[in-house]
Scaffold this motif. Structure first.
Motif, mmCIF file in Angstrom:
data_model
loop_
_atom_site.group_PDB
_atom_site.id
_atom_site.type_symbol
_atom_site.label_atom_id
_atom_site.label_comp_id
_atom_site.label_asym_id
_atom_site.label_seq_id
_atom_site.Cartn_x
_atom_site.Cartn_y
_atom_site.Cartn_z
ATOM 1 N N THR A 196 0.835 -1.211 0.000
ATOM 2 C CA THR A 196 0.000 0.000 0.000
ATOM 3 C C THR A 196 0.865 1.254 0.000
ATOM 4 N N LEU A 197 2.000 1.191 0.666
ATOM 5 C CA LEU A 197 2.903 2.329 0.743
ATOM 6 C C LEU A 197 3.346 2.805 -0.633
ATOM 7 N N GLY A 198 3.509 1.865 -1.563
ATOM 8 C CA GLY A 198 4.011 2.236 -2.882
ATOM 9 C C GLY A 198 2.962 2.280 -3.978
ATOM 10 N N GLU A 199 1.694 2.164 -3.649
ATOM 11 C CA GLU A 199 0.644 2.176 -4.674
ATOM 12 C C GLU A 199 0.599 3.519 -5.404
ATOM 13 N N PHE A 200 0.381 3.444 -6.717
ATOM 14 C CA PHE A 200 0.346 4.673 -7.509
ATOM 15 C C PHE A 200 -0.781 4.666 -8.538
ATOM 16 N N GLY A 201 -0.746 3.682 -9.446
ATOM 17 C CA GLY A 201 -1.674 3.702 -10.578
ATOM 18 C C GLY A 201 -3.129 3.697 -10.184
ATOM 19 N N VAL A 202 -3.502 2.804 -9.277
ATOM 20 C CA VAL A 202 -4.903 2.717 -8.848
ATOM 21 C C VAL A 202 -5.337 4.017 -8.185
ATOM 22 N N ILE A 203 -4.489 4.545 -7.315
ATOM 23 C CA ILE A 203 -4.845 5.756 -6.564
ATOM 24 C C ILE A 203 -4.939 6.963 -7.487
ATOM 25 N N LEU A 204 -4.003 7.093 -8.422
ATOM 26 C CA LEU A 204 -4.042 8.234 -9.331
ATOM 27 C C LEU A 204 -5.268 8.191 -10.225
ATOM 28 N N MET A 205 -5.638 7.006 -10.714
ATOM 29 C CA MET A 205 -6.806 6.886 -11.584
ATOM 30 C C MET A 205 -8.100 7.136 -10.819
ATOM 31 N N LEU A 206 -8.180 6.612 -9.616
ATOM 32 C CA LEU A 206 -9.425 6.660 -8.844
ATOM 33 C C LEU A 206 -9.548 7.918 -7.998
ATOM 34 N N GLY A 207 -8.406 8.430 -7.512
ATOM 35 C CA GLY A 207 -8.456 9.547 -6.574
ATOM 36 C C GLY A 207 -7.854 10.845 -7.051
ATOM 37 N N GLY A 208 -7.067 10.785 -8.130
ATOM 38 C CA GLY A 208 -6.401 11.999 -8.575
ATOM 39 C C GLY A 208 -5.335 12.427 -7.585
ATOM 40 N N SER A 209 -5.178 13.746 -7.437
ATOM 41 C CA SER A 209 -4.144 14.277 -6.544
ATOM 42 C C SER A 209 -4.713 15.453 -5.761
ATOM 43 N N ILE A 210 -5.553 15.148 -4.779
ATOM 44 C CA ILE A 210 -6.188 16.181 -3.960
ATOM 45 C C ILE A 210 -5.464 16.242 -2.616
ATOM 46 N N PRO A 211 -4.766 17.345 -2.320
ATOM 47 C CA PRO A 211 -4.016 17.428 -1.053
ATOM 48 C C PRO A 211 -4.916 17.187 0.156
ATOM 49 N N GLY A 212 -4.441 16.326 1.057
ATOM 50 C CA GLY A 212 -5.181 16.020 2.267
ATOM 51 C C GLY A 212 -6.309 15.034 2.085
ATOM 52 N N GLU A 213 -6.607 14.638 0.853
ATOM 53 C CA GLU A 213 -7.718 13.725 0.583
ATOM 54 C C GLU A 213 -7.254 12.474 -0.170
ATOM 55 N N THR A 214 -6.532 12.663 -1.278
ATOM 56 C CA THR A 214 -6.074 11.522 -2.077
ATOM 57 C C THR A 214 -4.600 11.629 -2.474
ATOM 58 N N GLN A 215 -3.942 12.702 -2.108
ATOM 59 C CA GLN A 215 -2.542 12.900 -2.519
ATOM 60 C C GLN A 215 -1.603 12.171 -1.561
#
Length: 234
Positions: free
Chosen positions: A166-185
């Motif tokens: 989980t520490l290194g997850e990127f692709g799933v999080i970027l596709m599903l969550g984008g890059s919102i500071p404090g929320e999905t970044q």
């Protein structure tokens, strides 16, 4: 090196670190609860569905994370089956939210929790539980007095690998969550953002921290495996 690394981190970096640790802890806790009965069923039960379920569990190991993230985005977004249902109920859809990336993280890290537990349960076999049952131990007593002590190595490895993955997850999080500071970044996404903005110094600091953390986690996992193997021989 580490004190200097921490001193150079910005408030945005610390915010991403806290969010990443929160995601790792939540994912690990949820997966231990979900993966334990699933791995138990796969290890000790015979069913025609067993092969299909094993394939579904292992799917994130071979499926590109962007593909998984894309379909989760469609499912959890405002026009998806789950997202639209939530909106009709007066709730928010789950895309671009912490809850959404948590769901994605749980699905993507599922095999890293199931496989160590599955192997641990297989090595234990049904024998110790049958003996405990003949002595009058109930199901809950069997869990705490037999399964947890005999399979503690599997639980520790499953929790450690899940946390590290989980520490290194990127692709799933970027596709599903984008890059919102404090929320999905999370950290992996922030490193990508720093690199895109050509802030290589900040990207290097965070990447080095993740590299060191990953090495420490793997060192612990391999050390625990050697220890449990020695105990099993004795």
């Amino acid at each position: 090196m580490m004190p200097e690394l921490f001193a150079a981190l910005s408030p945005q970096d610390w915010q991403a670190i806290r969010l990443t640790l929160k995601l790792c802890l939540y994912t690990t806790a949820i997966l231990l609860l979900l993966a334990t009965p699933l791995a138990w069923w796969l290890a000790l039960r015979q069913s025609k569905l067993r092969t299909a379920i094993q394939a579904i569990v292992a799917l994130p190991l071979v499926l590109p994370p962007t593909v998984l993230g894309f379909y989760l985005l469609l499912l959890l977004g405002p026009h998806g089956a789950i997202g639209s249902t939530l909106e009709r109920l007066g709730l928010s859809h789950l895309a671009f939210s912490f809850s959404g990336i948590l769901i994605g993280s749980v699905i993507y890290s599922l095999p890293f929790a199931v496989q160590p537990l599955l192997e641990s349960f297989r090595r234990m076999g049904p024998g110790p539980l049958e003996v405990a049952a003949t002595l009058g131990a109930g199901k809950l007593d069997q869990l705490f007095s037999v399964v947890l002590p005999l399979c503690r190595g599997g639980f520790i490895v499953a929790a450690t690998l899940t946390f590290a993955h989980t520490l290194g997850e990127f692709g799933v999080i970027l596709m599903l969550g984008g890059s919102i500071p404090g929320e999905t970044q999370v950290l992996s996404v922030l490193i990508y953002d720093h690199t895109e903005a050509m802030n290589y110094a900040q990207a290097h600091q965070l990447s080095l921290g993740l590299l060191i953390s990953a090495f420490v986690v793997l060192f612990i996992v391999y050390g625990l495996n050697r220890r449990f193997e020695r105990e099993a021989v004795l």
